[in-house]
Motif scaffolding. Sequence first.
Motif, PDB file in Angstrom:
ATOM      1  N   ASN A  83       2.923  70.713  21.878  1.00 32.96           N
ATOM      2  CA  ASN A  83       2.907  71.165  23.276  1.00 32.96           C
ATOM      3  C   ASN A  83       2.062  72.423  23.475  1.00 32.96           C
ATOM      4  O   ASN A  83       2.146  73.073  24.516  1.00 32.96           O
ATOM      5  N   GLU A  84       1.236  72.767  22.482  1.00 32.27           N
ATOM      6  CA  GLU A  84       0.423  73.972  22.579  1.00 32.27           C
ATOM      7  C   GLU A  84      -1.062  73.651  22.480  1.00 32.27           C
ATOM      8  O   GLU A  84      -1.473  72.731  21.759  1.00 32.27           O
ATOM      9  N   ALA A  85      -1.863  74.442  23.196  1.00 35.79           N
ATOM     10  CA  ALA A  85      -3.308  74.247  23.208  1.00 35.79           C
ATOM     11  C   ALA A  85      -3.922  74.619  21.859  1.00 35.79           C
ATOM     12  O   ALA A  85      -3.373  75.416  21.099  1.00 35.79           O
ATOM     13  N   VAL A  86      -5.056  74.025  21.575  1.00 32.83           N
ATOM     14  CA  VAL A  86      -5.860  74.404  20.410  1.00 32.83           C
ATOM     15  C   VAL A  86      -6.673  75.640  20.792  1.00 32.83           C
ATOM     16  O   VAL A  86      -7.253  75.699  21.879  1.00 32.83           O
ATOM     17  N   GLU A  87      -6.685  76.631  19.912  1.00 31.72           N
ATOM     18  CA  GLU A  87      -7.399  77.885  20.197  1.00 31.72           C
ATOM     19  C   GLU A  87      -8.583  78.045  19.246  1.00 31.72           C
ATOM     20  O   GLU A  87      -8.415  78.114  18.035  1.00 31.72           O
ATOM     21  N   VAL A  88      -9.783  78.102  19.806  1.00 36.11           N
ATOM     22  CA  VAL A  88     -10.992  78.346  19.024  1.00 36.11           C
ATOM     23  C   VAL A  88     -11.378  79.813  19.209  1.00 36.11           C
ATOM     24  O   VAL A  88     -11.597  80.264  20.336  1.00 36.11           O
ATOM     25  N   ILE A  89     -11.438  80.537  18.093  1.00 32.76           N
ATOM     26  CA  ILE A  89     -11.679  81.983  18.137  1.00 32.76           C
ATOM     27  C   ILE A  89     -13.127  82.290  17.790  1.00 32.76           C
ATOM     28  O   ILE A  89     -13.654  81.823  16.774  1.00 32.76           O
ATOM     29  N   PHE A  90     -13.767  83.092  18.634  1.00 34.60           N
ATOM     30  CA  PHE A  90     -15.129  83.565  18.387  1.00 34.60           C
ATOM     31  C   PHE A  90     -15.080  85.047  18.029  1.00 34.60           C
ATOM     32  O   PHE A  90     -14.357  85.818  18.663  1.00 34.60           O
ATOM     33  N   TYR A  91     -15.849  85.434  17.030  1.00 33.93           N
ATOM     34  CA  TYR A  91     -15.949  86.868  16.716  1.00 33.93           C
ATOM     35  C   TYR A  91     -17.326  87.196  16.137  1.00 33.93           C
ATOM     36  O   TYR A  91     -17.819  86.513  15.245  1.00 33.93           O
ATOM     37  N   ASP A  92     -17.924  88.245  16.685  1.00 30.23           N
ATOM     38  CA  ASP A  92     -19.167  88.826  16.164  1.00 30.23           C
ATOM     39  C   ASP A  92     -19.002  90.335  16.127  1.00 30.23           C
ATOM     40  O   ASP A  92     -18.395  90.924  17.036  1.00 30.23           O
ATOM     41  N   GLY A  93     -19.552  90.959  15.085  1.00 27.80           N
ATOM     42  CA  GLY A  93     -19.421  92.403  14.936  1.00 27.80           C
ATOM     43  C   GLY A  93     -20.406  93.199  15.762  1.00 27.80           C
ATOM     44  O   GLY A  93     -20.038  94.167  16.423  1.00 27.80           O
ATOM     45  N   PRO A  95     -23.588  92.726  18.580  1.00 24.71           N
ATOM     46  CA  PRO A  95     -22.636  93.502  19.380  1.00 24.71           C
ATOM     47  C   PRO A  95     -21.261  92.853  19.318  1.00 24.71           C
ATOM     48  O   PRO A  95     -21.155  91.637  19.109  1.00 24.71           O
ATOM     49  N   GLU A  96     -20.224  93.658  19.492  1.00 24.60           N
ATOM     50  CA  GLU A  96     -18.865  93.170  19.327  1.00 24.60           C
ATOM     51  C   GLU A  96     -18.524  92.117  20.379  1.00 24.60           C
ATOM     52  O   GLU A  96     -18.701  92.334  21.577  1.00 24.60           O
ATOM     53  N   PHE A  97     -18.050  90.986  19.899  1.00 22.09           N
ATOM     54  CA  PHE A  97     -17.696  89.860  20.771  1.00 22.09           C
ATOM     55  C   PHE A  97     -16.443  89.215  20.199  1.00 22.09           C
ATOM     56  O   PHE A  97     -16.429  88.806  19.034  1.00 22.09           O
ATOM     57  N   TYR A  98     -15.391  89.124  20.997  1.00 19.08           N
ATOM     58  CA  TYR A  98     -14.118  88.593  20.504  1.00 19.08           C
ATOM     59  C   TYR A  98     -13.440  87.840  21.648  1.00 19.08           C
ATOM     60  O   TYR A  98     -12.837  88.446  22.518  1.00 19.08           O
ATOM     61  N   GLN A  99     -13.585  86.515  21.639  1.00 16.10           N
ATOM     62  CA  GLN A  99     -13.001  85.696  22.690  1.00 16.10           C
ATOM     63  C   GLN A  99     -12.371  84.438  22.099  1.00 16.10           C
ATOM     64  O   GLN A  99     -12.702  84.029  20.982  1.00 16.10           O
ATOM     65  N   SER A 100     -11.452  83.850  22.854  1.00  9.88           N
ATOM     66  CA  SER A 100     -10.822  82.594  22.462  1.00  9.88           C
ATOM     67  C   SER A 100     -11.039  81.562  23.554  1.00  9.88           C
ATOM     68  O   SER A 100     -10.955  81.878  24.751  1.00  9.88           O
ATOM     69  N   VAL A 101     -11.320  80.335  23.144  1.00 10.25           N
ATOM     70  CA  VAL A 101     -11.413  79.209  24.073  1.00 10.25           C
ATOM     71  C   VAL A 101     -10.232  78.294  23.799  1.00 10.25           C
ATOM     72  O   VAL A 101     -10.035  77.837  22.661  1.00 10.25           O
TER      73      VAL A 101
END
Length: 371
Positions: A83-93, A95-101
């Motif tokens: 019952n939970e969504a799949v989370e794809v995590i993006f990260y770059d140092g 420039p700093e980038f940290y997001q989830s789709v």
Amino acid sequence: MGFKKTVFQVHKILGLVTGAIVFVVALTGCCWAFHDEIESLYDDYKYVTPQDKAFITPTEAKTIALSIFPNNTVHGTIFKQPNEAVEVIFYDGEPEFYQSVFLNPYSGEVIQADDHLSGFFAFILKGHMRLWFPKNIGENIVGVSILIFLLIIISGFILWWPKKRKNLKQRVTFDWKKTTRWKRKNFDLHTVVGFYIAIFAFVIAFTGSVISYNWLKYVVYMSTGGDKVPAFIIPENVSNSSSDTYAVKPIDFLIEKLRKESPESVSYELHYPESDTTSIYIEVANSKGLYYNSDYRFFDQNTLEEIETPAIYGKYKDAKVPDKILRMNYDIHVGAIGGIVGKIIAFLVSLTIASLPVTGGLLWYGRNYKK
């Protein structure tokens, strides 16, 4: 100069130098204590209606998420409950980038993208870890200041210890009357409160320092009798073949394989191989909100043969006491090791630590500006 006078001077100088930093770090730590519980109040988008069909594969999840952020790096994908969504995590140092789709696990539909570097708790975490300064500068300032704070706690306990036993009661109680002046009340707030939280404050500060410094992590591990590598190591593949020869990539069978092996696990965080020679790394969470008892497992990306790591981060059942002590460090630091009670203690201790630089500063001010 007597011993206690020397200790007092050290305590005073170090407190004045680091007081503002300790105040910010403690206050932001206090705000962070219940971030999981607070965020859970408005995360309905992370849940879906369960369906009687298979989840999308890791390859499909990565491909769909990259259509949203094609120029960024996928750190990993978390597969949770039906019952939970799949989370794809993006990260770059840089420039700093940290997001989830977040994706619907059955259809692959994009539900929402979250920016972990914006919002209230992101602001709090940046303050806690680096005082809102650039990462390299701020983290060094915080790290050194917390090491100094450990010395402040020790020197404070030495100053608190009364010369005569009959004065002990005065050091552990608030004996306030109507005629008690504010300076005396402030002194008691600093010394009595400081005494009661000293051990908890030392634990929180010390575990925070272990997070900041690899050399301290090594010292803690070796001093407790550890015989592995106190670091995170992703082993190389053991096969020489290439997964490109397969119609369906072996990695896409891995999550289903782990679900059958450990169906009681909370989530499975898959990290894609960084090159053709590195293994697939999966973190299997066995408890919600805890990290120390997770299983860190590594698989050949071509054959799915499981590979052992020489480091402390492997299967929890194989962890020895020194391994467990180091693996528990973060959960101890945030109070999660004790469940909701532990988090309440961490919250109250952090809040009280934030008061010590204030009452200490007022003590210094009262001594130097008597009028």
